[in-house]
Scaffold this motif. Sequence first.
Motif, mmCIF file in Angstrom:
data_model
loop_
_atom_site.group_PDB
_atom_site.id
_atom_site.type_symbol
_atom_site.label_atom_id
_atom_site.label_comp_id
_atom_site.label_asym_id
_atom_site.label_seq_id
_atom_site.Cartn_x
_atom_site.Cartn_y
_atom_site.Cartn_z
ATOM 1 N N THR A 68 -35.367 0.073 7.658
ATOM 2 C CA THR A 68 -34.705 -0.435 8.858
ATOM 3 C C THR A 68 -33.205 -0.184 8.779
ATOM 4 N N VAL A 69 -32.625 -0.390 7.584
ATOM 5 C CA VAL A 69 -31.186 -0.224 7.370
ATOM 6 C C VAL A 69 -30.961 0.619 6.121
ATOM 7 N N LEU A 70 -30.017 1.546 6.207
ATOM 8 C CA LEU A 70 -29.615 2.348 5.053
ATOM 9 C C LEU A 70 -28.170 2.032 4.709
ATOM 10 N N LEU A 71 -27.925 1.632 3.461
ATOM 11 C CA LEU A 71 -26.571 1.439 2.954
ATOM 12 C C LEU A 71 -26.161 2.701 2.216
ATOM 13 N N ALA A 72 -25.148 3.383 2.700
ATOM 14 C CA ALA A 72 -24.680 4.624 2.085
ATOM 15 C C ALA A 72 -23.287 4.383 1.519
ATOM 16 N N ASP A 73 -23.209 4.220 0.194
ATOM 17 C CA ASP A 73 -21.949 3.870 -0.474
ATOM 18 C C ASP A 73 -21.261 5.136 -0.972
ATOM 19 N N GLU A 74 -20.242 5.574 -0.241
ATOM 20 C CA GLU A 74 -19.492 6.792 -0.573
ATOM 21 C C GLU A 74 -20.458 7.935 -0.922
ATOM 22 N N PRO A 75 -21.344 8.321 -0.007
ATOM 23 C CA PRO A 75 -22.417 9.265 -0.353
ATOM 24 C C PRO A 75 -21.947 10.686 -0.639
ATOM 25 N N THR A 76 -20.679 11.004 -0.372
ATOM 26 C CA THR A 76 -20.212 12.376 -0.601
ATOM 27 C C THR A 76 -19.122 12.452 -1.669
ATOM 28 N N THR A 77 -18.961 11.402 -2.470
ATOM 29 C CA THR A 77 -17.955 11.412 -3.526
ATOM 30 C C THR A 77 -18.219 12.542 -4.520
ATOM 31 N N ALA A 78 -17.165 13.225 -4.932
ATOM 32 C CA ALA A 78 -17.196 14.291 -5.954
ATOM 33 C C ALA A 78 -17.930 15.546 -5.496
ATOM 34 N N LEU A 79 -18.216 15.676 -4.204
ATOM 35 C CA LEU A 79 -18.838 16.897 -3.690
ATOM 36 C C LEU A 79 -17.784 17.725 -2.965
ATOM 37 N N ASP A 80 -17.954 19.058 -2.966
ATOM 38 C CA ASP A 80 -16.973 19.874 -2.261
ATOM 39 C C ASP A 80 -17.142 19.712 -0.751
ATOM 40 N N VAL A 81 -16.158 20.180 -0.015
ATOM 41 C CA VAL A 81 -16.088 19.901 1.421
ATOM 42 C C VAL A 81 -17.318 20.410 2.172
ATOM 43 N N THR A 82 -17.784 21.602 1.819
ATOM 44 C CA THR A 82 -18.948 22.169 2.506
ATOM 45 C C THR A 82 -20.190 21.332 2.271
ATOM 46 N N VAL A 83 -20.404 20.917 1.014
ATOM 47 C CA VAL A 83 -21.576 20.105 0.688
ATOM 48 C C VAL A 83 -21.451 18.726 1.326
ATOM 49 N N GLN A 84 -20.237 18.161 1.357
ATOM 50 C CA GLN A 84 -20.027 16.878 2.035
ATOM 51 C C GLN A 84 -20.511 16.945 3.476
ATOM 52 N N HIS A 97 -30.892 16.507 -14.290
ATOM 53 C CA HIS A 97 -29.783 17.329 -14.793
ATOM 54 C C HIS A 97 -29.950 18.806 -14.433
ATOM 55 N N GLN A 98 -31.124 19.196 -13.955
ATOM 56 C CA GLN A 98 -31.370 20.586 -13.592
ATOM 57 C C GLN A 98 -31.004 20.889 -12.133
ATOM 58 N N PHE A 99 -30.426 19.914 -11.446
ATOM 59 C CA PHE A 99 -30.028 20.086 -10.051
ATOM 60 C C PHE A 99 -28.507 20.017 -9.938
ATOM 61 N N SER A 100 -27.967 20.693 -8.933
ATOM 62 C CA SER A 100 -26.530 20.604 -8.657
ATOM 63 C C SER A 100 -26.196 19.228 -8.073
ATOM 64 N N GLY A 101 -24.900 18.931 -8.008
ATOM 65 C CA GLY A 101 -24.488 17.637 -7.458
ATOM 66 C C GLY A 101 -24.962 17.423 -6.032
ATOM 67 N N GLY A 102 -24.855 18.467 -5.210
ATOM 68 C CA GLY A 102 -25.283 18.338 -3.823
ATOM 69 C C GLY A 102 -26.775 18.114 -3.691
ATOM 70 N N LEU A 103 -27.572 18.820 -4.517
ATOM 71 C CA LEU A 103 -29.027 18.645 -4.462
ATOM 72 C C LEU A 103 -29.434 17.283 -5.007
ATOM 73 N N ARG A 104 -28.718 16.792 -6.028
ATOM 74 C CA ARG A 104 -29.027 15.445 -6.532
ATOM 75 C C ARG A 104 -28.760 14.404 -5.453
ATOM 76 N N GLN A 105 -27.690 14.602 -4.682
ATOM 77 C CA GLN A 105 -27.401 13.651 -3.612
ATOM 78 C C GLN A 105 -28.497 13.695 -2.545
#
Length: 333
Positions: free
Chosen positions: A182-198, A161-169
């Motif tokens: 070997t494989v990474l599943l990234a499920d909507e990894p930028t949801t709820a982040l602003d455009v720059t952080v996305q 909780h001491q990190f921003s949304g972008g840092l938590r991601q």
Amino acid sequence: MSNEQAPKPPQALRVDGLSVAIHTPTGTVPVVREVGFSVRSGQTLALLGESGCGKSMTAQAVAGLLDPVAEVTGGEVLLEGRDLLRLPPRERRRLAGPGLGVVFQDALTALNPVHSVGAQLAEPFRIHERLSRRAAREKAVELMERVGIPEPRARARAYPHQFSGGLRQRLLIAMAVALRPTVLLADEPTTALDVTVQAQIMELLAELRRETRMAVVLITHDLAVVAEHADEVAVMYAGSIVESGTVEEVFAAPRHPYTRGLLRSVPADRPRGTRLTSIEGSPPRPADLGSGCAFLPRCPLAGDRCATEAPPLNPTGPGRASACHHWKELTRA
């Protein structure tokens, strides 16, 4: 100079005929229907579609993270040739990390609120590599630095909780790639982040993919993200894949009316004040699907055959496939 083509990277993940059903008080409802795709090492495949089309359910089935009310009813999930669906639970858990990493869309709920982020990042190293507490903590600090967390040594003692949304991601990504999966599943990894952080998060994923040669399955509804970061795309609608191919070819010349509708809905190059193009209607509920094409009520090309015969996903050219009886008409449009 040789004219021979460079050999293709090895196939990291192949999904064939994957089907998932949900048990409800009124009966069992299929929500993922014979989904198939593959992705090679160092490449990114995007699963693209509207909310509710089955993208996340497919990812959860691949990762073995389905809710108790859901179950896999058929198909194969081959990770470097091994079918994950037929492995004993203990052996499948052993592959969580070195074989398959997952980045969830809600970082705050995915991280444990009562443990420091350093302890959570160190845990994979202690479990899989048998490192001491101190050595694992050093690895965690290195990971935090690699994914761009400022003052990693000091902040390893902080809580989610001491990190921003972008840092938590970024922390979630660090946890997912800690053991170089070997494989990474990234499920909507930028949801709820602003455009720059996305943009920063997506660039971080791209850098890590290039460094480790991992294969990435990107679950998203964002056409711009797919265009910029994916090599191939599989378009999903109503629990099935309706079109697949390279991003360049599919976006330039779609061979399914749903894909064409998605692309036409993008407001790029449209004068201010003009009406946006949209796909009329809404996706069907999984329980309401009949014997014909699921896209029938919204399709401008629908004919009598579409009402009685669901089109299979058939090849339409090298590396391309479409589930539409009228795909040739789209190529001439």
